[in-house]
Design an enzyme around this catalytic site. Structure first.
Site, PDB file in Angstrom:
ATOM      1  N   HIS A 180      26.464   5.988  57.974  1.00  0.00           N
ATOM      2  CA  HIS A 180      26.409   7.115  57.034  1.00  0.00           C
ATOM      3  C   HIS A 180      27.445   8.185  57.352  1.00  0.00           C
ATOM      4  CE1 HIS A 180      22.496   6.122  54.986  1.00  0.00           C
ATOM      5  NE2 HIS A 180      22.528   5.243  55.971  1.00  0.00           N
ATOM      6  N   ASP A 239      32.737  15.041  56.701  1.00  0.00           N
ATOM      7  CA  ASP A 239      31.412  14.620  56.270  1.00  0.00           C
ATOM      8  C   ASP A 239      31.494  13.188  55.773  1.00  0.00           C
ATOM      9  OD1 ASP A 239      28.736  14.835  55.639  1.00  0.00           O
ATOM     10  OD2 ASP A 239      28.960  16.714  54.551  1.00  0.00           O
TER      11      ASP A 239
HETATM   12  O1  F6P Z   1      23.124  11.415  57.517  1.00  0.00           O
HETATM   13  C1  F6P Z   1      23.449  11.581  58.860  1.00  0.00           C
HETATM   14  C2  F6P Z   1      22.215  11.888  59.686  1.00  0.00           C
HETATM   15  O2  F6P Z   1      22.525  11.968  60.995  1.00  0.00           O
HETATM   16  C3  F6P Z   1      21.107  10.900  59.595  1.00  0.00           C
HETATM   17  O3  F6P Z   1      21.259   9.764  60.383  1.00  0.00           O
HETATM   18  C4  F6P Z   1      19.998  11.774  60.031  1.00  0.00           C
HETATM   19  O4  F6P Z   1      18.750  11.288  59.754  1.00  0.00           O
HETATM   20  C5  F6P Z   1      20.306  13.090  59.334  1.00  0.00           C
HETATM   21  O5  F6P Z   1      21.689  13.162  59.365  1.00  0.00           O
HETATM   22  C6  F6P Z   1      19.615  14.306  59.921  1.00  0.00           C
HETATM   23  O6  F6P Z   1      19.877  14.446  61.293  1.00  0.00           O
HETATM   24  P1  F6P Z   1      18.719  14.402  62.375  1.00  0.00           P
HETATM   25  O7  F6P Z   1      17.984  13.115  62.196  1.00  0.00           O
HETATM   26  O8  F6P Z   1      19.417  14.517  63.677  1.00  0.00           O
HETATM   27  O9  F6P Z   1      17.837  15.567  62.068  1.00  0.00           O
END
Ligand code: F6P
Length: 508
Positions: free
Chosen positions: A169, A381
């Protein structure tokens, strides 16, 4: 060729819910971030299984809450619990202080710690063990994101030889950056254990292939139009790019709800006689929030007629609050907002309205609907789904999107958005002034193009493309799915997927 899958089996670091202690009891709330936003509607439609971490919740409390969730939702979740030390070293440490900054081109934030790497390996193995317990022969196994790059190699060690798909992602870095990673060989070899690797953009796909070529000299690369094939001994790994998206209709119809219209009206009425500029981000140094505040300040300096006539509403969703870099960033943002507001505010007008909170669904849609301009300027991003949500929710077409050229979404939005370089303060200030002065006809023309793009390439088509790439030997013509009528093809995409996962429901 008909697909053989009966169930979508998603594996990601987080489940779409987070279990937390609210001071009195354990509760679960929806998760945030692009992965959860994109996959939740897909999982609801396909009734699959989702394996992931349920957040910092006690196992005894989680069991009941997750069972309740499984009964209410059309899909099931299975937890992988992490110890405090694992959260510290695998999640906060290796995933978010090594891979996250490195893959976002921010080498200065990277920490390289061998203990953290070791825990990352161990936790990836644990995910693989949970998957191996749950797996059925006709599952479509889809592993997600940078926290779980090693799951395929652990599954192979556990004698699981089912085809495995992976989607990243976030961006994939250039060779120059990737080679700084002390564990680059382990990671690149582990990624080669997947059968299909999906990236957000062509640039990410190319970066990955460049790294493979440099680090695994025996790999033979065949470049095709939609995919590349990497031949490595007996194995062939397919590599493609699939820009992720949102459920367009969910936002477009949501924005028409009377509660949303009322909330949007109140929001604008409280900040009347001015244009509203919106920023919504997880708290993250990749999102370029300080740069955005400085650009807004510069616009007020450079264009005095903006003073009193424009306000920036910045919503920051708390995230990774235990990582020191995120705490420092929060302090910097607080200081900058104070500086700009202290410098320019006058009775009845404040330049920056800054909230450190999550918004519920109605408020989120109301913010999209009420704001004339979205100012989305990450330094880097993977995609940025906020930009897509803003367009889907702008049902009257009267909105301007200012978007960073370093968001994956910029590849698709070059025609309708004002594209900016977030490191160029003057250019960003000029973009704000340009958006503020843009006439209605141009706003609508641009927004129509943006909305058409999001509507056509919605999250269901993203899944369809991914599945097709997985099952087809030869890629289809790019034009085939894009030529269909939007509304009709979206329904067809969903049917196709439902048919794939539930053969009994196949349309004749
Ligand atoms: O979309 C990128 C990402 O890192 C996801 O893998 C993740 O769930 C989201 O952003 C939110 O980040 P976190 O899980 O560290 O809160």
């Amino acid at each position: 060729m008909k697909a053989q899958w009966e169930r979508l089996f998603v594996i990601s670091n987080r489940l779409p819910i987070v279990g937390e202690w609210d001071g009195q009891e354990w509760r679960i709330r929806p998760g945030s971030g692009g992965l959860v936003t994109a996959l939740t509607p897909v999982m609801k439609k396909t009734r699959g299984l989702w394996v992931g971490w349920p957040g910092p919740i006690e196992e005894s409390a989680a069991a009941g809450l997750l069972e309740d969730f499984n009964q209410k939702q059309p899909f099931n979740v299975t937890p992988v619990y992490l110890t405090t030390d694992e959260v510290e070293r695998y999640y906060r440490g290796f995933a978010n202080e090594t891979i996250w900054p490195l893959f976002h081109d921010l080498l200065g934030y990277c920490k390289f710690d061998a203990e953290n790497w070791k825990t990352y390996v161990d936790v990836n193995r644990r995910f693989a063990e949970v998957v191996a317990e749950q797996i059925r022969p006709k599952d479509f196994l889809w592993i997600h994101d940078y926290q779980l790059m090693l799951v395929a190699s652990h599954l192979r060690e556990l004698n699981i030889h089912q085809p495995l798909a992976y989607f990243l992602h976030i961006p994939f870095p250039t060779l120059d950056l990737f080679r700084r990673l002390p564990w680059k060989q382990e990671i690149i070899h582990a990624l080669m254990e997947y059968d299909l690797l999906g990236f957000q953009t062509l640039r990410d796909r190319r970066n990955f292939i460049q790294c493979v070529k440099a680090l695994i000299p025996d790999v033979w690369v065949t470049i095709k139009r939609r995919h590349s094939l990497l031949q490595y001994g007996e194995r062939t790994v397919k590599v493609g790019h699939f820009p992720i998206s949102i459920d367009f209709n969910e936002f477009s119809t949501g924005a028409r709800m009377p509660e949303v219209a009322d909330a949007a009206w109140y929001l604008h009425e409280n900040l009347s006689s001015r244009q509203l500029v919106l920023g919504i981000d997880r708290l993250d140094y990749t999102k370029g929030i300080p740069e955005r505040f400085r650009a807004f300040e510069r616009a007020l300096e450079k264009y005095p007629d903006l003073r009193g006539n424009i306000s920036l509403i910045q919503v920051i969703i708390p995230s990774r609050t235990h990582v020191p870099d995120y705490q420092n960033l929060k302090e910097l943002i607080d200081r900058l907002a104070g500086r700009v507001n202290g410098r320019f505010s006058k009775h009845g007008w404040v330049p920056i309205h800054y909230m450190y909170t999550s918004l519920d669904r109605i408020q989120l849609l109301a913010h999209y609907k009420a704001c004339e301009i979205a100012f989305i300027t990450p330094l880097r991003d993977g995609m940025n789904l906020i930009a897509k949500e803003y367009c889907a929710s702008t049902i009257d077409n009267n909105g301007v999107l200012i978007l960073s050229e370093f968001a994956g979404a910029a590849d698709q939005f070059a025609r309708g958005a004002i594209i900016v370089n977030p490191f160029d303060l003057e250019g960003m200030a000029d973009a704000i002034y340009g958006a503020y002065n843009m006439d209605l006809e141009e706003r609508q023309r641009r927004m129509r193009a943006l909305r058409a793009e999001v509507k056509r390439n919605n999250v269901y088509r993203w899944v369809e493309w991914f599945l097709r790439a997985f099952q087809e030997d030869e890629p289809r013509q790019e034009s085939t799915p894009l030529e269909k009528e939007d509304e009709q093809s979206e329904v067809m995409d969903i049917r196709l997927w439902m048919g794939l996962t539930h053969p009994s429901q196949n349309a004749p």
